[in-house]
Design a protein around this motif. Structure first.
Motif, PDB file in Angstrom:
ATOM      1  N   PRO A 235      41.839   4.366 -13.205  1.00 50.33           N
ATOM      2  CA  PRO A 235      42.146   3.091 -13.877  1.00 50.33           C
ATOM      3  C   PRO A 235      43.146   3.275 -15.022  1.00 50.33           C
ATOM      4  O   PRO A 235      43.174   4.316 -15.688  1.00 50.33           O
ATOM      5  N   MET A 237      44.864   0.730 -18.331  1.00 47.30           N
ATOM      6  CA  MET A 237      44.809  -0.543 -19.046  1.00 47.30           C
ATOM      7  C   MET A 237      46.179  -0.844 -19.659  1.00 47.30           C
ATOM      8  O   MET A 237      46.747  -0.010 -20.368  1.00 47.30           O
ATOM      9  N   SER A 239      48.180  -3.478 -22.211  1.00 51.82           N
ATOM     10  CA  SER A 239      47.779  -4.367 -23.308  1.00 51.82           C
ATOM     11  C   SER A 239      48.989  -4.919 -24.047  1.00 51.82           C
ATOM     12  O   SER A 239      50.102  -4.399 -23.951  1.00 51.82           O
ATOM     13  N   SER A 273      44.066  -7.310 -22.643  1.00 51.44           N
ATOM     14  CA  SER A 273      44.388  -6.168 -21.785  1.00 51.44           C
ATOM     15  C   SER A 273      44.183  -6.557 -20.327  1.00 51.44           C
ATOM     16  O   SER A 273      43.381  -7.445 -20.013  1.00 51.44           O
ATOM     17  N   THR A 274      44.902  -5.877 -19.441  1.00 47.97           N
ATOM     18  CA  THR A 274      44.781  -6.108 -18.004  1.00 47.97           C
ATOM     19  C   THR A 274      44.587  -4.774 -17.301  1.00 47.97           C
ATOM     20  O   THR A 274      45.383  -3.851 -17.503  1.00 47.97           O
ATOM     21  N   PRO A 275      43.537  -4.625 -16.472  1.00 43.45           N
ATOM     22  CA  PRO A 275      43.339  -3.367 -15.757  1.00 43.45           C
ATOM     23  C   PRO A 275      44.189  -3.307 -14.489  1.00 43.45           C
ATOM     24  O   PRO A 275      44.337  -4.293 -13.777  1.00 43.45           O
TER      25      PRO A 275
END
Length: 393
Positions: A235, A237, A239, A273-275
């Protein structure tokens, strides 16, 4: 003595169209066309908006003498008007009339919709567009000669000047706000025309906001060892801080690394934030590295993420087993590359009824046979053949 005669030129005056509140003038000539003196005692005008100037009476004209009088038309309302200019003298024709006509028109009136434009918050380096419509609400054409813009960052598009609008006609153009620094800005568009409201203001306002900061966490990824042809995902992140950030593209310098879980353009709100997912799929054995490059409208417009991993060649082996024999001292194991042999010994004097062959190669076929060996060293015939096909890779 021959009686005097007065003549006029022209015998009628048409002022055409004159804007209400403004004046039009023409000249009228009076001439004594006889052989004796002539006295003009009065010059009278009737009809709304008509007038004379430049002639004092009584006035004596010698034979053949002429004099010019100025005739004016100043309409106060729109519409057609008619009148008469009368010249009274002691001549043979004591009253000479000149017909007067003209049309008063109401000038155009210019309006703007909207009369003000608020662009809200716009990030420095970006632009925001809005539209405004000019309409001629009067009864005659209006010509726009200027559109002056004030205020830092404001501009116009699609407005060619001079621009003539017929009665009731509208024209739409663009207004743009492109702030170069943070802070509130106000301005205006001053539209100059020949309308009744000759200067039409359109107020402008907007707020420039500082460019946001784009973040990638973690800034580096190590996928470790991954089998060739297999995949491992981790993963990531993305932001935004300070202001919203729009990511327009992302690129990998090595195709063994791929990014998923987002589509472009992607806007991340301030403080959010976007994963996303980063995947490593090695195509060959050995170390691999890449940079993930993200392009955005942030102050740090290009952000990099370091990626590393190792492609591990697959390790194949063949597990062999057979039925044990109570009378044997050991076993010999043989391997060939063709059905029915020939075979090469790969292990001797085995005291177990199983064996793991770890020396095989991807994509190859192998054929195995076993023999028994007694205590005196005598060896039996080959056992049944067991085939094994190694996957590739």
């Amino acid at each position: 003595v021959v009686a005097a005669t007065v003549s006029v030129s022209p015998t009628s005056v048409n002022f055409g169209s004159v804007q209400v509140g403004r004046s039009g003038t023409q000249s009228e000539t009076l001439t004594n066309s006889s052989g004796s003196s002539l006295t003009v005692s009065q010059v009278n005008v009737i009809g709304a908006g008509f007038s004379t100037a430049g002639l004092g009476v009584p006035l004596t004209l010698a034979p053949g003498q002429s004099v010019t009088v100025s005739v004016g038309f100043t309409p106060q309302v729109g519409g057609s008007s008619s009148g008469r200019l009368s010249v009274i003298s002691n001549g043979l024709n004591p009253t000479v009339a000149v017909s007067l006509s003209g049309t008063g028109f109401t000038p155009g009136v210019l309006s703007a919709n909207p009369s003000s434009a608020s662009f809200g918050s716009v990030q420095v380096g970006n632009s925001s567009n809005q539209f405004a419509t000019l309409t001629n609400t009067g009864f005659v054409s209006v010509t726009v000669s200027q559109a002056n813009v004030s205020g830092a960052g404001f501009s116009l598009s699609g407005l060619g000047l001079p621009l003539t609008l017929t009665a009731g006609q509208s024209y739409t153009f663009g207004t743009i706000f492109s702030p170069s620094s943070a802070g509130s800005v106000s301005g205006s568009i001053s539209v100059v025309s020949d309308a009744t409201n000759s200067t039409l203001p359109i107020s402008l306002s907007g707020n420039g906001t500082a460019a946001g900061m784009f973040g990638v966490n973690p800034t580096s990824l190590n996928f470790g060892s991954v089998g060739v042809g297999q995949s491992k995902s981790m993963p990531v992140m993305l932001s935004a801080t300070g202001s919203a950030v729009t990511i327009s593209s992302a690129a990998m310098s090595n195709t063994e690394f791929t990014l998923s879980g987002l589509s472009f353009p992607l806007t991340i709100a301030a403080g959010q934030s976007t994963p996303v997912t980063m995947t490593f799929t090695p195509q060959s054995s050995g170390a691999a590295s890449a940079n993930a490059s993200y392009v955005s409208n942030a102050s740090n417009s290009t952000a990099l993420e370091a990626l590393t991993g190792t492609g591990a060649a697959p390790q194949h082996s063949v597990d062999l087993s057979w039925s044990a024999s109570a009378s044997t001292a050991g076993y010999n194991l043989y391997r060939g590359n063709n059905r029915g042999g020939p075979y090469s010994k790969i292990s001797a004097a085995l005291n177990s009824s199983s064996y793991v062959d770890s020396s095989v190669q991807p994509g190859q076929a192998y054929y195995y046979v076993a023999t028994t060996v007694d205590a005196s060293g005598r060896e039996s015939a080959y056992s049944n053949e067991a085939p094994a096909v190694i996957p590739s890779p």
